[in-house]
Design a protein around this motif. Sequence first.
Motif, PDB file in Angstrom:
ATOM      1  N   SER A 100       0.827  -1.209   0.000  1.00 21.84           N
ATOM      2  CA  SER A 100       0.000   0.000   0.000  1.00 21.84           C
ATOM      3  C   SER A 100       0.859   1.257   0.000  1.00 21.84           C
ATOM      4  O   SER A 100       0.538   2.250  -0.653  1.00 21.84           O
ATOM      5  N   SER A 101       1.970   1.215   0.739  1.00 20.35           N
ATOM      6  CA  SER A 101       2.840   2.388   0.799  1.00 20.35           C
ATOM      7  C   SER A 101       3.518   2.650  -0.538  1.00 20.35           C
ATOM      8  O   SER A 101       3.863   3.794  -0.848  1.00 20.35           O
ATOM      9  N   ASP A 121       1.934   2.156  -3.339  1.00 20.22           N
ATOM     10  CA  ASP A 121       0.813   2.748  -4.077  1.00 20.22           C
ATOM     11  C   ASP A 121       0.879   2.419  -5.576  1.00 20.22           C
ATOM     12  O   ASP A 121       0.695   3.286  -6.427  1.00 20.22           O
TER      13      ASP A 121
END
Length: 316
Positions: free
Chosen positions: A238-239, A241
Motif C-alpha cells: 500500500s505504501s 501505491d
Amino acid sequence: MSFHIFKKILSSTIFVLIILLTSNNYAETVTKANPAYLKMYMNNIVGGKDAYRNYRNIAELNRVAAWIKGQMKQFGIECSYQNYSVDRQTYRNVVCPLNLNQTKKIIVGAHYDVFGEQDGADDNASGVAGVLETARLMAQNKNQLKYNIEFVFYTLEEPPYFRTEHMGSYIHAKSVEKSKHEIFGVYILEMIGYYSERDIQTYPTGLGLFYPSHGDFIAAISNYSSRSLSANFCHQMSSLDKLQCERLIAPSFIEGVDFSDHGNYWKYDIPAIMITDTAFFRNPHYHLKTDQMSQLNFIKMADVVDGLVRSMVNQK
C-alpha cells in the motif's frame, strides 16, 4: 533580504535535502526490482524446449537447479543442493543462505517444477523469478536487514507429489523444524504474474462478497499465526501505491488456502504466507500449455518484489 542571508538559507536548504536523500529509507536507497531482469530469469527457467521441468524429466529439473545456483552465485550468494530420493530417483532443492550474523532468519521460497508438459510461466517460473530478483536486491542492501535470509527453490510441488512428504518444501520444512524458534517467518511466492482489470476473479464459496471482482491485485494468504506477515506485506504494498494488495486469514480447510509450499511450514507451526495472483481462481491458463510468458505482466511482478523487499527491510 540581503544576499548574505539568502545564501545562508540556500545552503541550509541544500544540506537538509542532502540529509533527506541519503537517509536510511527504502524508497531512496534500495534499487527497485527490474522487469527486464525478471523476464531474463524466466527465459532461462522455461528454456528447455524438448523437455519440461516435471518430475519425469530429472535432467531438465537438474538443469534449472544448476542455473539457479549459478545465478545466485552472481549475486554473491552461495547455494547448496538439498538432495533426497523418491522412487529411486534423486531430486533437489536449492538452498541459498544470506548469513548476516543475526539471531533470526526469514525464508523466501518458490517451487521450480511444473505440472505436465507445459512452460509453467506463471506456475511457477514467475515465483522463482521473483525470489531471484528479491535475492539480487537483498544482496545489494544486506546492511539494512535485521534478519538472516534463506532463499529456497523447491522441487516436486506439483502432482503426483503434491500434498505428500515428497514435496521439496516438506523436506525443507522438516529439516528446519528443530531450529524453528530461529525462523521469524516464511514468504512463499506462488504465481505472481497474471493480472487483469476485467471482472474475472473468482473465489472459494462465500469469499467473493468481501473481495474485488477484478483481477488486478496481489493476495497474501495466511493462517492466524502468520497474520502479522501478511499485514506487513500488504502495508508495504500500500505504501508503494502501485498494486492493490488483499489479505486472507483463514484455516487450511478453505479451498486453495494451503495449495502451495507454505502449507508444509504450517504443519510444523512455522509462520508462513503465500504471495499469489490467486492461481486458478484468476488465471485461465493454469496447468495448460497456454501458461506462457506472453500472458504475464512483468511490471506488476516487479511491484510485488518491491513490496516483499520492503517488507523484509522494514520488518520489526
